[in-house]
Write a protein that holds these residues in place. Structure first.
Motif, PDB file in Angstrom:
ATOM      1  N   UNK A 224       0.835  -1.204   0.000  1.00  0.00           N
ATOM      2  CA  UNK A 224       0.000   0.000   0.000  1.00  0.00           C
ATOM      3  C   UNK A 224       0.870   1.255   0.000  1.00  0.00           C
ATOM      4  N   UNK A 225       1.969   1.218   0.746  1.00  0.00           N
ATOM      5  CA  UNK A 225       2.896   2.352   0.748  1.00  0.00           C
ATOM      6  C   UNK A 225       3.528   2.508  -0.635  1.00  0.00           C
ATOM      7  N   UNK A 226       3.883   1.393  -1.270  1.00  0.00           N
ATOM      8  CA  UNK A 226       4.452   1.460  -2.618  1.00  0.00           C
ATOM      9  C   UNK A 226       3.472   2.102  -3.599  1.00  0.00           C
ATOM     10  N   UNK A 345      16.621   0.531  -9.966  1.00  0.00           N
ATOM     11  CA  UNK A 345      15.528  -0.440 -10.086  1.00  0.00           C
ATOM     12  C   UNK A 345      14.159   0.232 -10.129  1.00  0.00           C
ATOM     13  N   UNK A 346      14.119   1.528  -9.891  1.00  0.00           N
ATOM     14  CA  UNK A 346      12.873   2.268 -10.042  1.00  0.00           C
ATOM     15  C   UNK A 346      12.156   2.527  -8.740  1.00  0.00           C
ATOM     16  N   UNK A 347      11.289   3.533  -8.727  1.00  0.00           N
ATOM     17  CA  UNK A 347      10.611   3.930  -7.491  1.00  0.00           C
ATOM     18  C   UNK A 347       9.629   2.900  -6.957  1.00  0.00           C
ATOM     19  N   UNK A 354      11.817  -0.388   0.815  1.00  0.00           N
ATOM     20  CA  UNK A 354      12.044   0.494   1.963  1.00  0.00           C
ATOM     21  C   UNK A 354      10.873   0.413   2.935  1.00  0.00           C
ATOM     22  N   UNK A 355       9.656   0.423   2.401  1.00  0.00           N
ATOM     23  CA  UNK A 355       8.478   0.336   3.266  1.00  0.00           C
ATOM     24  C   UNK A 355       8.413  -0.998   3.991  1.00  0.00           C
ATOM     25  N   UNK A 356       8.804  -2.072   3.308  1.00  0.00           N
ATOM     26  CA  UNK A 356       8.749  -3.396   3.935  1.00  0.00           C
ATOM     27  C   UNK A 356       9.769  -3.515   5.062  1.00  0.00           C
ATOM     28  N   UNK A 376      11.020 -11.081   0.808  1.00  0.00           N
ATOM     29  CA  UNK A 376      10.321 -10.187  -0.122  1.00  0.00           C
ATOM     30  C   UNK A 376      11.179  -9.074  -0.724  1.00  0.00           C
ATOM     31  N   UNK A 377      12.338  -8.768  -0.145  1.00  0.00           N
ATOM     32  CA  UNK A 377      13.180  -7.719  -0.726  1.00  0.00           C
ATOM     33  C   UNK A 377      14.123  -8.291  -1.785  1.00  0.00           C
ATOM     34  N   UNK A 378      13.865  -9.496  -2.251  1.00  0.00           N
ATOM     35  CA  UNK A 378      14.715 -10.159  -3.247  1.00  0.00           C
ATOM     36  C   UNK A 378      14.959  -9.334  -4.508  1.00  0.00           C
TER      37      UNK A 378
END
Length: 417
Positions: A224-226, A345-347, A354-356, A376-378
């Protein structure tokens, strides 16, 4: 003089290398490459798991997780998988288990329903046990996670980085989790799919996959933050377009509404499980107290306060040095996120990761499960920090395989992932 035998061997190795490269760069490499990497990684993980199981069984060693019916399938469903089995076979309890002082004990409400629900359907269709069905579902989802991760990185980088990122993910320290009866691989295929849909601006699909991911494992609030970051980035680009500046692009109101709606739906799904637990058990704090029951063995009974768990854990076990260590780790994470290769890698990818990580710092007590929860940050594994040169990438891959062997031994005999 040149050794003919050595020349022949070198020629064969070169041909083999070209063959592998040709296969991985095939026209349909969006499927073949990640599936080949997944298959090879499953061979490695299965050999590691099978070796540990055989050695322990042959020598009568005790595992960290007790099983009444010892087999390789139950071995692959160790630790908290027993809670998924309870959910698949009996559902969730209406009354929370408590100790003599009324404190909530670990129970199935800490685990979300999608994975055990799918396993239960497979059990009904095939007549198999939870352990076999859970292994099958997790392994197939692991294959899907590799495919979608590859396509996600391919959408924001290039094929070389996509191959390496997928290899690091599948062969790395937690690669064995792609075939054990945990919800991890199911959550990852849904989450990576949602991120890929976000990159491709298919917002309705982001909402659908986000809701499903929220039913598999906690952590979808970062998505949701993304979406919020994506909205801001597109809004800025639209303003540039209005001013005729380079890099601008139109942003239709229909798309704005879709982004906002998807974000609200995903956020609601991410917050829904505590409400469900409260409604079924009649306790407003059912989910929170269930989660805190897992903290007792590490830091005793605590009241939850956001952004404090990492400092609490470090301070309890290491004292003031632990607090300094946490600050250094967070500073290192911030430094990594600012690296050019990561920002490239893009926003959407960067905003989610970053949010995770911020979510983990805010609510999670770091212990041996941390490597699993960082899976999940793979997508960040595609950054130049890991893939700039073949030698560097190969080194990281070897390190990952070695760490997986260490993790299998430690987690099966000393703790839980």
């Amino acid at each position: 003089m040149t050794d003919p035998a050595a020349t022949t061997r070198a020629s064969r190795r070169a041909r083999a290398g070209r063959t592998v490269t040709a296969v991985l760069e095939a026209r349909h490499s969006g499927w073949t490459t990640p599936l080949l990497l997944w298959l090879a990684s499953r061979i490695v993980s299965t050999v590691l798991l099978g070796s540990v199981y055989w050695l322990a069984t042959a020598n009568g060693w005790h595992f960290a997780s007790y099983r009444r019916d010892p087999s390789f399938a139950t071995f692959s469903g160790s630790w908290d998988a027993s809670f998924y089995r309870t959910i698949a076979e009996h559902g969730y309890p209406r009354d929370l288990p408590t100790d003599g002082d009324g404190h909530v004990l670990p129970n199935p409400w800490a685990f979300l329903p999608l994975f055990p629900g799918v396993v239960r359907v497979l059990m009904a269709l095939t007549g198999s046990s939870f352990w076999v069905a859970g292994l099958v579902v997790a392994t197939l989802c692991g294959a899907g996670a590799c495919v979608v991760l590859f396509r996600l990185v391919l959408a924001v980088a290039d094929a070389r980085r996509a191959r390496w990122a997928t290899a690091f993910f599948a062969f790395g320290a937690t690669g064995f989790l792609l075939q054990v009866a945990y919800a991890e691989s199911m959550f990852l295929v849904l989450l990576f799919g949602a991120l890929l849909a976000l990159v491709r601006r298919r917002y309705w699909l982001v909402a659908v996959l986000g809701v499903l991911a929220a039913a598999a494992r906690p952590g979808v609030l970062a998505l949701a933050v993304a979406l919020a970051v994506h909205l801001v980035v597109r809004e800025v680009a639209a303003r540039r377009a209005g001013g005729g500046r380079p890099g601008g692009e139109p942003f239709r109101w229909r798309d704005r509404g879709a982004v906002v709606a998807a974000g609200l739906v995903v956020a609601a799904a991410g917050l829904a499980w505590p409400v469900v637990a409260s409604a079924v058990t009649g306790r407003p704090d059912a989910y929170l107290e269930t989660e805190l029951s897992w903290w007792v063995g590490f830091v005793g009974r605590q009241h939850f306060a956001p952004l404090t768990p990492w400092f609490l854990m470090a301070g309890t076990w290491l004292g003031p040095a632990g607090i300094v260590l946490v600050v250094l780790v967070l500073a290192g994470a911030a430094w990594l996120s600012c690296r050019r290769g990561v920002r490239a890698l893009g926003p959407d990818v960067l905003g989610f990761t970053v949010a995770y990580v911020a979510y983990l710092v805010a609510v999670f007590l770091p212990q041996q499960s941390l490597p699993r929860l960082l899976m999940p940050v793979a997508p960040l594994l595609a950054a130049d920090t890991f893939t700039a040169t073949r030698r560097r990438a190969t080194g990281w891959l070897v390190v990952g395989v070695c760490l997986q062997a260490v993790a299998v031994v430690l987690l099966w005999f000393l703790g839980f992932p």
